[in-house]
Design an enzyme around this catalytic site. Structure first.
Site, PDB file in Angstrom:
ATOM      1  N   TYR A  73       6.624  -2.876   4.637  1.00 33.37           N
ATOM      2  CA  TYR A  73       7.109  -3.740   3.640  1.00 33.37           C
ATOM      3  C   TYR A  73       6.388  -4.994   3.225  1.00 33.37           C
ATOM      4  O   TYR A  73       6.061  -5.785   2.366  1.00 33.37           O
ATOM      5  CB  TYR A  73       8.461  -3.740   3.208  1.00 33.37           C
ATOM      6  CG  TYR A  73       8.782  -4.145   2.003  1.00 33.37           C
ATOM      7  CD1 TYR A  73       8.814  -3.491   0.667  1.00 33.37           C
ATOM      8  CD2 TYR A  73       9.771  -5.815   1.888  1.00 33.37           C
ATOM      9  CE1 TYR A  73       9.176  -4.105  -0.552  1.00 33.37           C
ATOM     10  CE2 TYR A  73       9.788  -5.922   0.717  1.00 33.37           C
ATOM     11  CZ  TYR A  73       9.569  -5.342  -0.333  1.00 33.37           C
ATOM     12  OH  TYR A  73       9.606  -5.917  -1.669  1.00 33.37           O
ATOM     13  N   LYS A  75       3.092  -7.396   1.966  1.00 33.08           N
ATOM     14  CA  LYS A  75       4.108  -8.664   0.822  1.00 33.08           C
ATOM     15  C   LYS A  75       3.307  -9.804   1.090  1.00 33.08           C
ATOM     16  O   LYS A  75       2.615 -10.918   0.474  1.00 33.08           O
ATOM     17  CB  LYS A  75       5.165  -7.835   1.050  1.00 33.08           C
ATOM     18  CG  LYS A  75       6.184  -7.443  -0.158  1.00 33.08           C
ATOM     19  CD  LYS A  75       6.230  -7.695  -1.526  1.00 33.08           C
ATOM     20  CE  LYS A  75       6.122  -6.487  -2.305  1.00 33.08           C
ATOM     21  NZ  LYS A  75       5.975  -6.473  -3.575  1.00 33.08           N
TER      22      LYS A  75
END
Length: 256
Positions: free
Chosen positions: A161, A165
């Protein structure tokens, strides 16, 4: 003698169109409500229109302009084709995202590909598609990707994740440089843990909540309302000189 004083730029969005992707719940839904309340004509998008209908109907009952659009950022070819057939949007808020948290040593190829497909590949081509239509129309615009505080720090069980990002922050800066001459601004909003239906599992763990509150210097979990002001700000003329940057909405997490 009367001084000529500067005037605060308007936060209003009257006459502008906004596309909010991932708008069926949570941060995306809140962003759509905020933009509609500021006067924008908002198109709420998600993979299924069914999940958007109640929000759209409620906004219309309030006298606000809203409609629904089926759009899957995971299918970039279909997404680009659909957006190329629509008028240019003045504002984009991309809140579509996916998380499959777990230890880095246990990351599967399938989980990596699924998260990267939405958070990076989908976000990249969605932003490009909206910008392309603006350039073709000769219009300026404000493009906002909902990123994360994890785009600036690391986190346990969040390697994939966080990687996606961090990548969003990278393409945001590059796109902002490339499209600045067209009057197109590209920024991110980086929230901390926000109280949404998808986060309820995290908040059901008292030990995890204590850890989060220790990290957040303001000492509380973020609420959806904490995102609505920043979204409106970045979409409006009040942020006319802001591009290629990340607006941290993290209660001081990354400051420490």
């Amino acid at each position: 003698m009367t001084l000529k004083l500067p005037r605060t730029p308007s936060f209003r969005l009257d006459g502008r169109t906004a596309l909010v992707v991932g708008a069926s719940s949570g941060i995306g839904q809140a962003a759509a409500v905020a933009l509609a309340q500021a006067g924008a004509q908002v198109v709420l998008a998600a993979r299924s229109i069914d999940r958007l209908e109640l929000t759209v109907a409620t906004l219309k009952e309030l006298g606000l302009e809203a409609s629904a659009l089926a759009l899957d950022v995971g299918d970039v070819e279909a997404m680009e084709a659909r957006l190329s057939s629509l008028p240019a949007f003045d504002i984009l808020v991309n809140s579509a995202g996916l998380a499959r948290h777990g230890p880095a040593l246990e990351t599967t190829f399938a989980d990596f590909d699924a998260v990267a497909s939405i958070n990076l590949r989908g976000a990249y081509f969605l932003t490009r598609s909206v910008a392309r239509r603006l350039i073709e129309a000769g219009k300026p615009g404000s493009l906002i990707n909902i990123s994360s505080q994890m785009a600036h720090v690391g986190g346990i069980d969040r390697a994939v994740y966080s990687a996606t990002k961090h990548a969003v922050e990278g393409f945001t800066k590059s796109m902002a440089i490339e499209w600045g001459g067209y009057g197109i601004r590209v920024n991110t909003i980086c929230p901390t843990f926000i109280r949404t239906p998808l986060a309820e599992q995290t908040f059901s763990n008292p030990e995890r909540v204590r850890w989060i509150e220790e990290k957040i210097k303001l000492g509380r979990i973020g609420e959806l309302e904490d995102i609505m002001g920043p979204v409106t700000f970045l979409a409006s003329d009040a942020s006319a000189m802001i591009t290629g940057t990340a607006l941290m909405v993290d209660g001081g997490w990354t400051a420490g």
